[in-house]
Design a protein around this motif. Structure first.
Motif, PDB file in Angstrom:
ATOM      1  N   LEU A   1      -6.171   5.391  -5.770  1.00 59.23           N
ATOM      2  CA  LEU A   1      -6.268   4.499  -4.502  1.00 59.23           C
ATOM      3  C   LEU A   1      -6.821   3.448  -4.954  1.00 59.23           C
ATOM      4  O   LEU A   1      -6.592   2.198  -4.281  1.00 59.23           O
TER       5      LEU A   1
ATOM      6  N   LEU B   1      -3.462   5.212   2.872  1.00 54.04           N
ATOM      7  CA  LEU B   1      -4.345   5.900   2.018  1.00 54.04           C
ATOM      8  C   LEU B   1      -4.584   7.086   1.781  1.00 54.04           C
ATOM      9  O   LEU B   1      -4.545   7.755   0.740  1.00 54.04           O
TER      10      LEU B   1
ATOM     11  N   ILE C   1       0.890  -1.075  -0.006  1.00 55.52           N
ATOM     12  CA  ILE C   1       0.101  -0.084   0.013  1.00 55.52           C
ATOM     13  C   ILE C   1       0.935   1.295   0.182  1.00 55.52           C
ATOM     14  O   ILE C   1       0.631   2.348  -0.673  1.00 55.52           O
TER      15      ILE C   1
ATOM     16  N   ALA D   1     -10.190   7.979   1.177  1.00 56.04           N
ATOM     17  CA  ALA D   1     -10.029   6.684   1.680  1.00 56.04           C
ATOM     18  C   ALA D   1     -11.142   5.868   2.122  1.00 56.04           C
ATOM     19  O   ALA D   1     -10.943   4.512   1.854  1.00 56.04           O
TER      20      ALA D   1
END
Length: 205
Positions: free
Chosen positions: A100, A142, A83, A159
């Motif tokens: 994202l 995120l 991530i 997010a």
């Protein structure tokens, strides 16, 4: 060093050195053993010692790779490492939600034993809370990524929307394991569904 600290940095994705390959091999042995035992016996009847015995790994090594037996059975910490790993987005002009979704899709496709992990969640509902906690733990990473392209408030909302799509992704009968492009498109469709549902609910008030 605490188990939490060591578990997060134990395996470096893309490390092709002898040591890196060895760490990944031990991680895989522990995960495979935990997954097999949990599928067969249920998590409550599995111990860290049993996992290590099945994997032929010294028990003291376990917490260098995983924070708990839940973590080992699900094997999601390896995907989480992706991530926050910088990688050029294939479409840099896309919006924040697109980026994202791409980052999460890239992580999803790196989950080892993807099909068996989904089967595990279906058969062992006691693990669903752990999977949801893992999903929630991605929020900070995120938000940090999104803040490079938008305001802090918009980054937090973006997010949350993508994480909600990820939760729904786990309930849908999508082909597994999907490739990055397919997973991204599936996540974006779910984002659209969530936004449409939100607007519909708002109009009812």
């Amino acid at each position: 060093m605490t188990p939490e600290a060591t578990a997060r940095g134990a395996v470096a994705l893309g490390d092709t050195s002898h040591r890196g390959r060895k760490k990944l091999r031990v991680w895989q042995q522990l995960h495979d053993a935990a997954l097999r035992l949990t599928l067969t016996n249920g998590l409550a009847d599995v111990t860290v010692q049993q996992i290590c015995h099945e994997a032929d790994v010294a028990p003291r090594t376990f917490f260098n790779y995983f924070q708990s037996k839940h973590d080992a059975a699900l094997g999601l910490n390896l995907a989480r490492a992706l991530i926050g790993t910088p990688e050029p987005h294939p479409s840099p002009d896309d919006g924040v939600l697109d980026e994202l979704c791409f980052v999460v899709a890239r992580a999803l496709t790196r989950i080892p034993n993807h099909t068996r992990t989904r089967a595990l969640l279906a058969r062992r509902p006691e693990l669903k809370n752990a999977a949801l906690l893992w999903t929630a733990s991605l929020h900070t990473e995120l938000v940090t990524l999104a803040e490079r392209r938008t305001t802090p408030a918009a980054a937090r909302l973006s997010a949350l929307i993508v994480l909600a799509a990820l939760v729904e992704f786990g309930h849908r009968p999508f082909p597994t394991p999907p490739d990055v492009s397919t997973a991204k498109e599936q996540l974006l469709r779910l984002v659209d569904e969530l936004q449409a549902a939100s607007q519909s609910l708002s109009s009812c008030n």
